[in-house]
Design an enzyme around this catalytic site. Structure first.
Site, mmCIF file in Angstrom:
data_model
loop_
_atom_site.group_PDB
_atom_site.id
_atom_site.type_symbol
_atom_site.label_atom_id
_atom_site.label_comp_id
_atom_site.label_asym_id
_atom_site.label_seq_id
_atom_site.Cartn_x
_atom_site.Cartn_y
_atom_site.Cartn_z
ATOM 1 N N GLU A 60 6.486 13.232 15.213
ATOM 2 C CA GLU A 60 5.072 12.882 15.031
ATOM 3 C C GLU A 60 4.243 14.169 14.945
ATOM 4 O O GLU A 60 3.619 14.571 15.916
ATOM 5 C CB GLU A 60 4.568 11.990 16.176
ATOM 6 N N SER A 61 4.328 14.854 13.804
ATOM 7 C CA SER A 61 3.497 16.024 13.459
ATOM 8 C C SER A 61 4.121 17.373 13.835
ATOM 9 O O SER A 61 5.277 17.576 13.516
ATOM 10 C CB SER A 61 2.062 15.865 13.939
ATOM 11 N N CYS B 193 0.617 12.585 16.186
ATOM 12 C CA CYS B 193 -0.031 11.365 15.691
ATOM 13 C C CYS B 193 0.606 10.136 16.329
ATOM 14 O O CYS B 193 1.268 10.235 17.369
ATOM 15 C CB CYS B 193 0.086 11.323 14.170
ATOM 16 N N HIS C 236 0.126 16.668 7.260
ATOM 17 C CA HIS C 236 0.823 15.427 7.670
ATOM 18 C C HIS C 236 0.242 14.262 6.887
ATOM 19 O O HIS C 236 -0.988 14.121 6.813
ATOM 20 C CB HIS C 236 0.684 15.229 9.177
#
Ligand code: PUT
Length: 337
Positions: free
Chosen positions: A66-67, A81, A243
């Protein structure tokens, strides 16, 4: 369609600068001395994991599930995120940093995020900014919280420390540009799906991401069935990161970099022409030592971007002077043609 599983692309962005109470000159500590396995355990608390890594002499760059995370001598950037919980790892992080690096003080903290599309799916303390601030206030005595824009529609939250002067003398030049985009062009977004591209590299080249800041060495990742992340690092220590959540129902793209420029106008235009958002928010931080020192003022004066791929008008702007940084946060929407 109803069967599309929602994903919150909006990131929580934490940037921490560490310092030693004995001064930095003789300090040998470096955040990159923290072993990988310790980062992995910390990221478990955040609810994400490392999926790719690249480095140079100045910075370690991690692509996360997540990022992203960037680790340099005394600066940590953690951008995550989805329903991740980065503030839950703050206390163990401060302990880990002191144990492995000897940094015993935090020079500054920047915690920021745009308003979520679906706050109700977030996990404590991330459902409301008030709860996030309460956690930060429990760890830092001199923090202040700000909300730019309108909490009713689009806004951007920031928590930072308000200290009279930098603990490092003279302060090192620092600047950050962030562009957070929504309502993106579906044709551009389709590039970031496995239906259209079979590799991350193909998506990077097809979209023109490789041309945004050509000096960057890119580490990119294309998710299954869709979604894209990239980190770029350059020899002088600067970074960029992008992203992408491409689903048309909740499309979101973030762009961030800390390249030192006397104007960000050209980079912002390139990003807009690449992703063609319906709406976006731009933030620029710069301290007085930075070549970008005038960029927050430049953005404050800009009321539109009239480009080959669209015309965007400013809907809101705020300029803030902090003890060591100037900041502008500006909101734009596409003008119907
Ligand atoms: N995201 C916060 C940036 C602050 C200045 N480097």
């Amino acid at each position: 369609a109803d069967n599309v599983q929602f994903f919150e692309g909006v990131e929580k962005l934490l940037e921490l600068w560490f310092i030693s109470s004995k001064g930095l000159k003789q300090h040998q500590g470096d955040l990159r001395q923290i072993p990988r396995q310790k980062w992995e355990s910390l990221l478990k608390i955040v609810r994400c994991e490392i999926i790719s890594f690249c480095r140079n002499d100045q910075v370690d760059a991690y692509v996360l599930s997540e990022s992203s995370m960037f680790v340099s001598k005394r600066r940590l950037i953690l951008k995550t995120c989805g329903t991740t919980t980065p503030l839950q790892c703050l206390e163990p992080l401060l302990e880990l940093v002191e144990e492995y690096t000897g940094f015993d003080d935090v020079e500054n903290v920047f915690y920021s995020r745009k308003n979520y599309k679906k706050p109700e799916i977030q996990i404590s303390p991330h459902q409301t900014f008030e709860e996030e601030v309460a956690l930060l206030d429990s760890l830092f005595s001199d923090g202040e919280a700000y909300c730019m824009g309108s909490p009713e529609t689009d806004c951007w939250y920031l928590y930072t420390l308000i200290r009279d002067k930098s603990l490092q003398d003279p302060p090192e030049p620092d600047q950050t540009l962030e562009i957070l985009m929504t309502h993106l062009d579906p044709d551009v977004m389709s590039i970031f799906t496995r239906d259209v591209c079979s590799s991350a590299d193909e998506a990077t080249v097809k979209s023109g991401i490789d041309k945004l800041i050509p000096t960057m060495i890119i580490d990119d990742f294309l998710f299954e069935p869709c979604g894209y992340s990239m980190n770029g690092i350059s020899k002088n220590g600067s970074y960029m990161t992008i992203h992408i959540t491409p689903e048309p129902e909740f499309s979101y793209v973030s762009f961030e970099c800390n390249v030192s420029e006397t104007s960000y106008d050209e980079i912002i235009r390139r990003v807009l022409n690449t992703f063609k958002p319906g709406k976006f928010v731009v933030t620029i931080f710069a301290n007085k030592q930075s070549a970008a020192a005038n960029c927050p003022r430049e953005l404050e004066k800009r009321s539109d971007y009239l480009n080959r791929s669209g015309d965007w008008l400013r809907t809101d702007v705020q300029y803030c002077r902090f003890p060591n940084y100037d900041l502008t946060c500006a909101f734009f929407s596409r003008f119907p043609s």
